[in-house]
Enzyme design. Structure first.
Site, mmCIF file in Angstrom:
data_model
loop_
_atom_site.group_PDB
_atom_site.id
_atom_site.type_symbol
_atom_site.label_atom_id
_atom_site.label_comp_id
_atom_site.label_asym_id
_atom_site.label_seq_id
_atom_site.Cartn_x
_atom_site.Cartn_y
_atom_site.Cartn_z
ATOM 1 N N ASP A 42 -34.792 34.607 27.525
ATOM 2 C CA ASP A 42 -34.987 34.219 26.124
ATOM 3 C C ASP A 42 -34.046 35.058 25.257
ATOM 4 O OD1 ASP A 42 -37.648 32.914 24.396
ATOM 5 O OD2 ASP A 42 -36.222 34.227 23.357
ATOM 6 N N GLY A 105 -46.405 27.857 16.822
ATOM 7 C CA GLY A 105 -45.103 28.461 16.530
ATOM 8 C C GLY A 105 -43.957 27.863 17.323
ATOM 9 N N GLN A 106 -44.136 26.626 17.812
ATOM 10 C CA GLN A 106 -43.055 25.997 18.590
ATOM 11 C C GLN A 106 -41.840 25.763 17.695
ATOM 12 O OE1 GLN A 106 -43.925 22.128 20.210
ATOM 13 N NE2 GLN A 106 -42.154 22.161 21.576
ATOM 14 N N HIS A 112 -40.827 23.912 27.390
ATOM 15 C CA HIS A 112 -40.419 25.135 28.078
ATOM 16 C C HIS A 112 -41.641 26.008 28.325
ATOM 17 C CE1 HIS A 112 -40.025 25.611 23.714
ATOM 18 N NE2 HIS A 112 -40.424 26.864 23.885
ATOM 19 N N HIS A 114 -42.759 29.865 28.735
ATOM 20 C CA HIS A 114 -42.388 31.271 28.563
ATOM 21 C C HIS A 114 -42.949 32.070 29.739
ATOM 22 C CE1 HIS A 114 -41.270 31.083 24.182
ATOM 23 N NE2 HIS A 114 -42.018 29.999 24.255
HETATM 24 P P1 DGP Z 1 -41.029 28.303 21.120
HETATM 25 O O1 DGP Z 1 -40.401 26.977 20.749
HETATM 26 O O2 DGP Z 1 -41.633 28.997 19.944
HETATM 27 O O3 DGP Z 1 -42.043 28.163 22.255
HETATM 28 O O4 DGP Z 1 -39.912 29.291 21.639
HETATM 29 C C1 DGP Z 1 -38.576 28.953 21.831
HETATM 30 C C2 DGP Z 1 -37.874 30.160 22.394
HETATM 31 O O5 DGP Z 1 -36.541 29.805 22.670
HETATM 32 C C3 DGP Z 1 -37.832 31.376 21.486
HETATM 33 O O6 DGP Z 1 -38.526 32.444 22.120
HETATM 34 C C4 DGP Z 1 -36.368 31.704 21.336
HETATM 35 C C5 DGP Z 1 -35.713 30.910 22.436
HETATM 36 N N1 DGP Z 1 -34.410 30.389 22.090
HETATM 37 C C6 DGP Z 1 -34.089 29.659 21.007
HETATM 38 N N2 DGP Z 1 -32.779 29.347 21.019
HETATM 39 C C7 DGP Z 1 -32.273 29.880 22.156
HETATM 40 C C8 DGP Z 1 -30.981 29.892 22.729
HETATM 41 O O7 DGP Z 1 -30.004 29.337 22.208
HETATM 42 N N3 DGP Z 1 -30.830 30.565 23.910
HETATM 43 C C9 DGP Z 1 -31.901 31.173 24.536
HETATM 44 N N4 DGP Z 1 -31.638 31.801 25.679
HETATM 45 N N5 DGP Z 1 -33.136 31.194 24.017
HETATM 46 C C10 DGP Z 1 -33.318 30.544 22.838
#
Ligand code: DGP
Length: 131
Positions: A42, A105-106, A112, A114
């Site tokens: 991440d 908070g998506q 995906h 985590h």
């Molecule tokens: P969420 O949608 O809140 O479940 O989390 C999305 C996650 O994706 C967040 O922890 C940050 C990560 N993220 C967002 N953009 C990128 C990216 O361009 N590269 C990577 N490696 N992670 C990303």
């Protein structure tokens, strides 16, 4: 089948950051890849170890999943566990999480999982209700 192929049909992954990572047009620090799933670090970790496991296909909300998706959904969990082992956090404990929608908070509209660990993550009962 629960699927949106619009990003996948674009060689560079369209405007979805995870489709771009899957397509290789956006860099990522990958730790696992096969024909269905990719796992990578991440970019904004919230734990000492924080990885993401994503399907190559642009699946969106878990809420829209159907029975045909059971194999892929199970695989995301198994690869999450394998990634935890690979990152050395399996024995000390880790958390797999899927955020769905605004209250969770998506921020990325591509399913995906985590994978977080490497430190005390606190139990869910210790998470504030915000009230
Ligand atoms: P969420 O949608 O809140 O479940 O989390 C999305 C996650 O994706 C967040 O922890 C940050 C990560 N993220 C967002 N953009 C990128 C990216 O361009 N590269 C990577 N490696 N992670 C990303």
């Amino acid at each position: 089948m629960w699927r949106d192929v619009s990003h996948e049909q674009s060689a560079e992954g369209g405007n979805c950051v995870f489709c771009q990572i899957v397509a290789g047009s956006l860099p990522s620090r990958q730790v696992y890849s096969d024909d269905e799933v990719v796992a990578f670090h991440d970019v904004t970790p919230v734990a000492k170890v924080h990885m993401l496991v994503v399907p190559r296909r642009h699946a969106t909300l878990l809420t829209d999943a159907v029975e045909d998706d059971d194999q892929l959904l199970g695989k995301l969990l198994r690869i999450g566990a394998d990634v935890a082992k690979k990152m050395g956090i399996a024995d000390s404990g880790y958390r797999l999480a899927v955020n769905q929608g605004a209250d969770a908070g998506q921020i990325v509209d591509h399913l995906h999982v985590h994978v977080m660990g490497g430190q005390d993550l606190y139990s869910l009962g210790e998470v504030s209700t915000g009230s």
